[in-house]
Scaffold this active site. Structure first.
Site, short mmCIF file in Angstrom:
data_model
loop_
_atom_site.label_atom_id
_atom_site.label_comp_id
_atom_site.label_asym_id
_atom_site.label_seq_id
_atom_site.Cartn_x
_atom_site.Cartn_y
_atom_site.Cartn_z
N HIS A 188 25.49 -41.09 63.93
CA HIS A 188 26.70 -41.17 64.76
C HIS A 188 26.31 -41.78 66.11
O HIS A 188 25.47 -41.23 66.82
CB HIS A 188 27.28 -39.77 65.01
CG HIS A 188 27.61 -39.06 63.75
ND1 HIS A 188 28.86 -39.10 63.18
CD2 HIS A 188 26.85 -38.32 62.91
CE1 HIS A 188 28.86 -38.41 62.05
NE2 HIS A 188 27.65 -37.92 61.86
N HIS A 196 30.44 -36.14 52.84
CA HIS A 196 30.16 -34.88 53.54
C HIS A 196 30.57 -33.77 52.58
O HIS A 196 31.76 -33.52 52.40
CB HIS A 196 30.94 -34.78 54.86
CG HIS A 196 30.61 -33.54 55.63
ND1 HIS A 196 29.97 -33.55 56.85
CD2 HIS A 196 30.82 -32.23 55.34
CE1 HIS A 196 29.79 -32.31 57.27
NE2 HIS A 196 30.31 -31.48 56.38
C1 NCD Z 1 28.78 -34.76 63.21
C2 NCD Z 1 29.46 -35.31 64.47
O1 NCD Z 1 29.31 -34.70 65.53
O2 NCD Z 1 30.10 -36.36 64.38
N1 NCD Z 1 28.36 -33.40 63.44
C3 NCD Z 1 27.38 -32.73 62.81
O3 NCD Z 1 27.21 -31.53 63.06
N2 NCD Z 1 26.57 -33.31 61.97
C4 NCD Z 1 29.68 -34.88 62.03
C5 NCD Z 1 28.99 -34.60 60.72
O4 NCD Z 1 28.20 -35.42 60.23
O5 NCD Z 1 29.24 -33.55 60.12
ZN ZN Z 2 27.02 -36.91 60.24
#
Ligand code: NCD
Ligand code: ZN
Length: 347
Positions: free
Chosen positions: A15, A136
């Site tokens: 991300h 996911h």
């Molecule tokens: C991710 C996010 O913040 O975009 N958060 C996480 O805990 N991994 C989203 C995700 O991949 O679940």
């Molecule tokens: Zn993620």
């Protein structure tokens, strides 16, 4: 001093956020990784090819001069996604996967899917086009305990999808449990999984024992030690079904240290390959790091392996307490603590 040279790795799940945040996230990622699968969970979600193109351009602008880096874009599946969007995405050449978020499963997933069966015509087209599906894998039903949501998703959705679309290439992302490892091992070669470095290095005790630590809160949530051990075994097994995906997911410090609901996500991009090296070294499996980090991912996505190399040396360094994150700050994993490996060159 020990050192290890491996083919330049790729990150198959990250991300980056957008706007001013990119000036932190992109240089951290591109410092080591040659390519990355970029998650589409922005607000609004990247669910059109045009939006993916604009986001890709923003990311490219943030690559430091002289560094070769290629963002591999993904698009967000919504209940409005149609088969023609898949065709258009395949044609553009820069979208490499679609992402399935069960509605409400994680950060920015409200536009996700409530009834997975409604996507079957879309999956049909993805299978036909050879478009990969990133999942996911957690149920969102509040009656299912948060620690059991990944395992429940396998029976409820993954098994039927893999049975109904045997040729669809599926990445079961950031797996966290023994059940998921077993599922992936038993599935066909069209199913693979990514494993994060935080799920290799930590378990739920790190988050919950001796004072609750928001830094370690992510989704899927950290599990028991026995699952952590099984993930280490899978990642270091040499199986090409398991490869690197950091799920580095930055949030401003104020959103993490929030008494009314800590944001899910751990930032690891500042030191990802170094942390994986630590995890592999802990079980004397550094010889398995290159396959996991640099070979099995491109093989699964049908892309060439990187030809350039990076060198890791065993050299302790201290992570800063915070990093600048747009107008905010973020607390990176290992904040003020040490990391035992360092990347010295990346060509
Ligand atoms: C991710 C996010 O913040 O975009 N958060 C996480 O805990 N991994 C989203 C995700 O991949 O679940
Ligand atoms: Zn993620």
């Amino acid at each position: 001093m020990r050192s290890l040279t491996i083919a330049r790795p790729d990150d198959w799940h990250i991300h980056l956020r957008d706007g001013a945040y990119l000036s932190t996230t992109v240089p951290d990622l591109a410092r080591v990784f040659a390519r990355a699968i970029i998650m589409p969970n922005l607000l609004p979600p990247i669910d059109q090819v045009q939006a993916a193109e604009a986001y890709r351009n923003q990311i490219i602008q943030a690559i430091p001069p002289g560094i070769r880096f290629e963002p591999l874009m993904t698009m967000y599946l919504t209940e409005q996604t149609s088969a023609s969007t898949i065709v258009e995405a395949k044609k553009c050449g820069f979208v490499h996967a679609f992402k399935l978020y069960p509605a409400g499963a994680t950060t920015n997933s409200n536009a996700g899917i409530s009834a997975i069966k409604s996507l079957y015509p879309v999956f049909e087209e993805m299978q036909k086009q050879g478009m990969h599906l990133c999942i996911h894998g957690e149920v969102t039903n509040n009656e299912v305990d948060i620690f059991d949501r990944e395992a429940a998703f396998i029976d409820e959705s993954l098994l039927p999808i893999t049975k109904d679309f045997p040729k669809l290439k599926i990445i079961f992302e950031h797996i966290t449990t023994i059940e998921s490892i077993d599922f992936v091992k038993e599935a066909s070669n069209n199913v693979a999984a990514t494993i994060t470095v935080h799920h290799l290095l930590y378990n739920r005790n790190h988050m919950l024992a001796g004072g609750m630590k928001p830094l370690y809160y992510c989704l899927p949530i950290l599990k028991r030690n026995k699952h952590q051990q099984a993930l280490i075994t899978a990642a270091t097994s040499g199986s090409n079904k398991f490869f690197l995906g950091t799920d580095s997911a930055p949030h401003p410090r104020s959103a993490k240290e929030n008494i009314c609901g800590c944001a899910a996500g751990i930032y690891t991009a500042h030191a990802a390959i170094e942390l994986y090296a630590e995890a592999f070294d802990l079980v004397n499996a550094l010889d398995k790091l290159e396959g996991f980090s640099s070979f099995y991912g491109p093989d699964f996505y049908g892309l060439e392996r990187n030809k350039d190399k990076i060198t890791l040396t065993e050299e302790s360094w201290q992570v800063p307490a915070t990093l600048k994150f747009g107008e905010d700050i973020l607390v990176p994993l290992r904040s003020e603590d040490h990391i035992l490996w360092k990347v010295n060159n990346s060509t």
